[in-house]
Motif scaffolding. Structure first.
Motif, PDB file in Angstrom:
ATOM      1  N   ALA A   1       0.820  -1.215   0.000  1.00  0.00           N
ATOM      2  CA  ALA A   1       0.000   0.000   0.000  1.00  0.00           C
ATOM      3  C   ALA A   1       0.848   1.257   0.000  1.00  0.00           C
ATOM      4  N   GLU A   2       2.101   1.174   0.498  1.00  0.00           N
ATOM      5  CA  GLU A   2       2.935   2.366   0.643  1.00  0.00           C
ATOM      6  C   GLU A   2       4.133   2.426  -0.306  1.00  0.00           C
ATOM      7  N   ARG A   3       4.555   1.303  -0.868  1.00  0.00           N
ATOM      8  CA  ARG A   3       5.862   1.235  -1.525  1.00  0.00           C
ATOM      9  C   ARG A   3       6.015   2.178  -2.722  1.00  0.00           C
ATOM     10  N   LEU A   4       4.919   2.499  -3.416  1.00  0.00           N
ATOM     11  CA  LEU A   4       4.998   3.401  -4.561  1.00  0.00           C
ATOM     12  C   LEU A   4       4.861   4.865  -4.165  1.00  0.00           C
ATOM     13  N   ILE A   5       4.625   5.095  -2.855  1.00  0.00           N
ATOM     14  CA  ILE A   5       4.387   6.461  -2.364  1.00  0.00           C
ATOM     15  C   ILE A   5       5.488   6.905  -1.408  1.00  0.00           C
ATOM     16  N   VAL A   6       5.847   6.034  -0.477  1.00  0.00           N
ATOM     17  CA  VAL A   6       6.855   6.346   0.533  1.00  0.00           C
ATOM     18  C   VAL A   6       8.194   5.792   0.069  1.00  0.00           C
ATOM     19  N   THR A   7       9.203   6.610   0.017  1.00  0.00           N
ATOM     20  CA  THR A   7      10.520   6.172  -0.461  1.00  0.00           C
ATOM     21  C   THR A   7      11.277   5.422   0.631  1.00  0.00           C
ATOM     22  N   GLY A   8      12.207   4.574   0.184  1.00  0.00           N
ATOM     23  CA  GLY A   8      13.130   3.918   1.101  1.00  0.00           C
ATOM     24  C   GLY A   8      12.608   2.675   1.774  1.00  0.00           C
ATOM     25  N   LEU A   9      11.484   2.128   1.321  1.00  0.00           N
ATOM     26  CA  LEU A   9      10.924   0.938   1.952  1.00  0.00           C
ATOM     27  C   LEU A   9      11.534  -0.335   1.373  1.00  0.00           C
ATOM     28  N   THR A  10      11.509  -1.397   2.176  1.00  0.00           N
ATOM     29  CA  THR A  10      12.047  -2.701   1.788  1.00  0.00           C
ATOM     30  C   THR A  10      10.976  -3.759   1.995  1.00  0.00           C
ATOM     31  N   ALA A  11      10.894  -4.721   1.094  1.00  0.00           N
ATOM     32  CA  ALA A  11       9.905  -5.789   1.216  1.00  0.00           C
ATOM     33  C   ALA A  11      10.150  -6.602   2.486  1.00  0.00           C
ATOM     34  N   PRO A  12       9.086  -7.103   3.114  1.00  0.00           N
ATOM     35  CA  PRO A  12       9.257  -7.861   4.359  1.00  0.00           C
ATOM     36  C   PRO A  12       9.979  -9.189   4.130  1.00  0.00           C
ATOM     37  N   ARG A  13      10.769  -9.596   5.120  1.00  0.00           N
ATOM     38  CA  ARG A  13      11.515 -10.847   5.061  1.00  0.00           C
ATOM     39  C   ARG A  13      10.814 -11.971   5.825  1.00  0.00           C
ATOM     40  N   GLY A  14      10.018 -11.597   6.833  1.00  0.00           N
ATOM     41  CA  GLY A  14       9.365 -12.585   7.693  1.00  0.00           C
ATOM     42  C   GLY A  14       8.591 -11.854   8.760  1.00  0.00           C
ATOM     43  N   LEU A  15       8.824 -12.164  10.032  1.00  0.00           N
ATOM     44  CA  LEU A  15       8.207 -11.422  11.128  1.00  0.00           C
ATOM     45  C   LEU A  15       8.821 -10.030  11.201  1.00  0.00           C
TER      46      LEU A  15
ATOM     47  N   ASP B   1      -2.332   8.612   6.320  1.00  0.00           N
ATOM     48  CA  ASP B   1      -1.682   9.894   6.033  1.00  0.00           C
ATOM     49  C   ASP B   1      -0.480   9.700   5.117  1.00  0.00           C
ATOM     50  N   TYR B   2       0.295   8.617   5.327  1.00  0.00           N
ATOM     51  CA  TYR B   2       1.415   8.331   4.427  1.00  0.00           C
ATOM     52  C   TYR B   2       0.902   8.002   3.027  1.00  0.00           C
ATOM     53  N   ILE B   3      -0.129   7.171   2.967  1.00  0.00           N
ATOM     54  CA  ILE B   3      -0.660   6.741   1.677  1.00  0.00           C
ATOM     55  C   ILE B   3      -1.231   7.916   0.896  1.00  0.00           C
ATOM     56  N   ASN B   4      -1.829   8.880   1.594  1.00  0.00           N
ATOM     57  CA  ASN B   4      -2.425  10.051   0.938  1.00  0.00           C
ATOM     58  C   ASN B   4      -1.484  11.240   0.883  1.00  0.00           C
ATOM     59  N   SER B   5      -0.219  11.010   1.270  1.00  0.00           N
ATOM     60  CA  SER B   5       0.816  12.066   1.229  1.00  0.00           C
ATOM     61  C   SER B   5       0.344  13.349   1.894  1.00  0.00           C
ATOM     62  N   ARG B   6      -0.175  13.223   3.095  1.00  0.00           N
ATOM     63  CA  ARG B   6      -0.673  14.397   3.811  1.00  0.00           C
ATOM     64  C   ARG B   6      -0.080  14.438   5.223  1.00  0.00           C
ATOM     65  N   GLN B   7       0.117  15.620   5.731  1.00  0.00           N
ATOM     66  CA  GLN B   7       0.546  15.841   7.110  1.00  0.00           C
ATOM     67  C   GLN B   7      -0.369  16.904   7.701  1.00  0.00           C
ATOM     68  N   PRO B   8      -1.571  16.539   8.068  1.00  0.00           N
ATOM     69  CA  PRO B   8      -2.548  17.538   8.524  1.00  0.00           C
ATOM     70  C   PRO B   8      -2.194  18.113   9.885  1.00  0.00           C
ATOM     71  N   THR B   9      -2.714  19.286  10.130  1.00  0.00           N
ATOM     72  CA  THR B   9      -2.677  19.898  11.461  1.00  0.00           C
ATOM     73  C   THR B   9      -4.108  20.049  11.938  1.00  0.00           C
ATOM     74  N   LEU B  10      -4.420  19.382  13.025  1.00  0.00           N
ATOM     75  CA  LEU B  10      -5.762  19.440  13.602  1.00  0.00           C
ATOM     76  C   LEU B  10      -5.689  20.177  14.931  1.00  0.00           C
ATOM     77  N   LYS B  11      -6.675  21.011  15.179  1.00  0.00           N
ATOM     78  CA  LYS B  11      -6.690  21.811  16.401  1.00  0.00           C
ATOM     79  C   LYS B  11      -8.037  21.670  17.101  1.00  0.00           C
ATOM     80  N   ALA B  12      -8.004  21.813  18.399  1.00  0.00           N
ATOM     81  CA  ALA B  12      -9.236  21.844  19.184  1.00  0.00           C
ATOM     82  C   ALA B  12      -9.010  22.694  20.422  1.00  0.00           C
ATOM     83  N   ASN B  13     -10.099  23.238  20.929  1.00  0.00           N
ATOM     84  CA  ASN B  13     -10.049  23.998  22.168  1.00  0.00           C
ATOM     85  C   ASN B  13     -11.219  23.566  23.038  1.00  0.00           C
TER      86      ASN B  13
END
Length: 796
Positions: free
Chosen positions: A384-398, A511-523
């Motif tokens: 789900a992330e490998r084509l979007i997030v750079t530097g990932l490696t395929a899983p080897r096992g656990l 957020d990684y998959i959608n390439s977003r880093q939102p800022t959410l606020k509440a008071n």
């Protein structure tokens, strides 16, 4: 993108009621002096009951408090097992349902507390009046990291409503305050060594400088090492405390204190009733209370072969450790924390009628947790992330799941008290800034082998990397009036709370998959949270007390709340509560006792479930929502009795509570398909809240230097989920201790003592901590087996 929300409570009737309370407070402060000073000593006589392990009545039963307030004093704390955590100490107080994974309460994720209508995260904790903030294990400041039993003077708890002057944004009423000792006026120290079950080793050392020119100080250290009682792994804790005190010429003082805690442990699993009973089909044949993680890596066999208790087949051909059951290996369940707290406090009189108290504090924390992730899960997340997030490696096992945390918390509190006639006016301000950073990712290990070294240069997928902040402002005003020759004390006060919250960054994998880093606020804010209390001295030994309070708290697990879904989801309203109490306390020559009845309600309860996103065009997500109210009512009793007929050699203590906590509302639209439907829970009991709690003990002092105690603690049956479709049976645990050598000295040592503590004497097998659920079977942490401790201590 952002969420901005302000909480208001606009009911006209409530505003009028609050205005009336405020006016009464102001008028009380303006009334001419017609009686003695409000802060003079209580007219209730001192306790006549004495004993090596009896708490002073004025402290133990909360004399002069307008709320139900009880304490464990140093005399009683002396009997606790060495190394017992600050949270587990509360189990001796009325109404507190404390569950722990082990006899000392050391394992952080195995602890739970409930009282009246509230759980652990809805209780406010303080250390020498320093607010401890959130109690979340991730990012919070749970009290058990900050205290050593030997350094405590007392633990004071208000089960329904803590004093309005005590700072907290977590509390919906209950407050627990831990007070440490002052440095001794004489040089010396104390040392103890403890050996116990499960290879427990604990060493404690405290050194005192004595007083020199107004300065005095102490430093202490404790080291704990031991094995998990259930399964492989260890618990290691290094804990350091220090305090410097300077006595001012005017009777005030300046004190500096610091705490450093370094903690590491391996986890043990929560288990279902089916796993406990051995009917879950566990491939390794585990069952019962000793159900644990594996201490070895099972042999990997080819795809299509059968699993055994020592081997696992590949579930993906050619990937040796693709079987999800490899996640049961204990080295993939680890917690580590380092916490550092510093506090500087000034207490000083300004005039004969005015006192000032101010505290500044700073906390620094860091740590990490390790959890496993099976090959198939990691592969799906990697894809789900490998084509979007750079530097990932395929899983080897656990996969090696690493969660990192760090942050700082800093703040100041200040209070002014002014005595004028029969008024004592107090005003105070609390400011705090809490900054928290969390990361989470999955990494390969060498050859995919659970015993392989983690490869931090091979991330498989990313999950979190965010910063959250909480900026709190809290103000209080309080007037205490002493009337009718000090027989009647009336407390009128309120506090205003304003919390700004912000979270920024990658909150979840989406957020990684959608390439977003939102800022959410509440008071969340409320400018008028009133508290009214009354104490009336019926006689020199009897008091009647009553209180009413309102509270608002930061939403529990705010980071989880704002990380659970897309930025389009609306943030929740804060949980709010009302607490009403009426009680009586007595202090007689042979006994003291306190009894209270209460009614509590909290609203805007938070719960996560799948629902349509408001304005989301039919999109469904799982997120936290406000789903209704909880009401609780009941009674609590606490007392001590030393009958004269037994020559003063035996005394008894007991506390008992009855609590009925119920949901008031169904959860609307809990089921969305095939048609929207509510989850019917209105009228159901709140899970993990037993109706009956009892603790009682008898202490025998047959001669000087010998103290023997046996006590029993009973927890009633508890529901485990919201639908009340599952219960766990109640249980009774019996403990005992024997102290020898009180007053004995030899050579340079004074007060040489030996103590034996035995917990769970009859080796009761029971399910303790509950991980409650909505409508499915829960998971549990079994209670520990019989444990024995031997402690040798001495002063010098």
């Amino acid at each position: 993108m952002g969420i901005v929300m302000t909480n208001t409570r606009p009911s006209p009737a409530l505003r009028r009621f609050r205005a009336l309370l405020l006016a009464a407070s102001v008028l009380g402060g303006a009334t001419p002096a017609l009686a003695q000073e409000a802060d003079k000593a209580s007219t209730v006589d001192e306790l006549v009951v004495t004993g090596a392990r009896v708490s002073e009545a004025s402290v133990a039963i909360g004399t002069d408090h307008a709320t139900a307030t009880v304490s464990i004093t140093r005399e009683a704390l002396l009997s606790a097992p060495a190394g017992v955590t600050g949270l587990k100490m509360l189990e001796s107080l009325p109404g507190f349902n404390v569950q722990a994974n082990d006899a000392l309460g050391m394992y952080e994720f195995g602890n739970s507390v409930s009282v009246r209508a509230f759980n652990f995260q809805q209780i406010g904790f303080l250390l020498d009046n320093i607010p401890m903030g959130r109690s979340d294990q991730f990012g919070g400041s749970p009290i058990y990291r900050y205290v050593d039993n030997e350094n405590l003077l007392r633990v004071t708890a208000s089960a329904g409503a803590g004093d309005v002057a005590l700072p907290s944004y977590a509390s919906l009423g209950p407050i627990v305050d831990y007070f440490t000792q002052k440095p001794s006026e004489t040089a010396g120290g104390s040392v103890s060594q403890t050996l116990g079950s499960d290879s427990l080793r604990r060493t404690f050392l405290r050194l005192e400088t004595g007083e020199h020119g107004g300065f005095s100080a102490y430093a202490s250290a404790s080291i704990i090492k031991g094995d998990l009682w259930r399964g492989p792994g260890t618990i290691d804790r290094k804990h350091y405390e220090g305090k410097i005190n300077y006595a001012l010429p005017n009777g005030g003082n300046i004190s500096f204190q610091t705490v450093h805690n370094d903690y590491f442990d391996y986890d043990s699993p929560s288990i279902t009733k089916a796993q406990y009973a051995g009917t879950a089909g566990d491939v390794f044949g585990r069952k019962g209370r000793d159900f644990a993680y594996l201490g070895h890596v099972p042999l990997s066999t080819p795809f299509g072969t059968a699993a055994t208790d020592s081997s696992l087949p590949q579930t993906t051909a050619g990937v040796p450790y693709s079987n999800s059951n490899y996640a049961q290996y204990y080295k993939f369940a680890v917690n580590s924390r380092q916490d550092h707290l510093y506090g500087l406090t000034l207490n000083t009189p300004v005039t004969d009628a005015i006192d000032v108290t101010a505290t500044g504090y700073y906390e620094d924390k860091e740590g990490y947790g390790v959890s496993p992730e099976a090959y198939a899960t990691s592969l799906a997340s990697y894809n789900a992330e490998r084509l979007i997030v750079t530097g990932l490696t395929a899983p080897r096992g656990l996969q090696y799941g690493l969660s990192g945390i760090d942050g700082t918390r800093k703040g100041v509190t200040g209070k002014v008290a002014w005595r004028a006639g029969f008024n004592k006016l107090e005003a105070g301000l609390w400011l705090e800034d809490d900054d928290y950073h969390r990361t989470q990712a999955r990494y390969n290990v060498q050859d995919g082998n659970p015993d392989g070294a983690p490869l931090f240069n091979e991330p498989v997928h990313r999950q979190r990397n965010y910063v959250s902040t909480r900026q709190t402002t809290q103000f209080f005003l309080k007037d205490t009036l002493s009337l009718v020759d000090d027989k009647l004390k009336v407390e009128l006060g309120f506090k205003a709370t304003d919390i700004d919250y912000k979270i920024s960054g990658y909150r979840n994998p989406a957020d990684y998959i959608n390439s977003r880093q939102p800022t959410l606020k509440a008071n969340w804010k409320d400018d008028f949270l009133p508290q009214v209390g009354v104490v009336y001295n019926v006689s020199s030994r009897d008091q009647i007390f009553s209180s009413y309070s309102e509270n608002m708290a930061l939403p529990r697990g705010a980071d989880d709340v704002f990380s659970a879904a897309s930025p389009a989801v609306t943030g929740p309203r804060p949980e709010t509560s009302t607490n009403l109490e009426l009680g009586y306390r007595a202090n007689r020559p042979t006994f003291n006792a306190s009894v209270v009845v209460y009614k509590t309600e909290f609203k805007n309860r938070l719960q996560a479930f799948a629902a349509l996103v408001p304005g989301g065009g039919g999109t469904t997500e799982t997120f936290y929502q406000n789903v209704g109210a909880v009401k609780a009512s009941g009674a609590e009793f606490s007392g001590q009795w030393k009958p004269g007929l037994l020559g003063g050699k035996i005394y008894f203590n007991a506390n008992a509570s009855y609590n009925k906590s119920e949901f008031q509302d169904d959860i609307a639209n809990f089921t969305l398909t095939p048609t929207p439907a509510a989850l019917k829970i209105a009228g159901n009991a709140v899970p993990d809240f037993p109706e009956w709690l009892f603790q009682g003990g008898v202490t025998v002092e047959p001669t000087d230097g010998v103290v023997f105690n046996v006590s029993a603690r009973h927890i009633d049956d508890r529901y485990t989920n919201f639908t009340n479709s599952e219960t766990t049976k109640g249980y009774t645990i019996v403990n005992a201790y024997l102290d020898l050598g009180d007053g004995f000295g030899a050579g340079p040592f004074e007060q040489i003592k030996a103590r034996v503590n035995v917990d769970n004497i009859f080796d009761k097998d029971y399910l303790g901590t509950i991980n409650t659920t909505v409508n499915t079977p829960a998971s549990f942490r079994p209670g520990s087996h019989r444990t024995i401790q031997f402690t040798l201590s001495a002063d010098f």
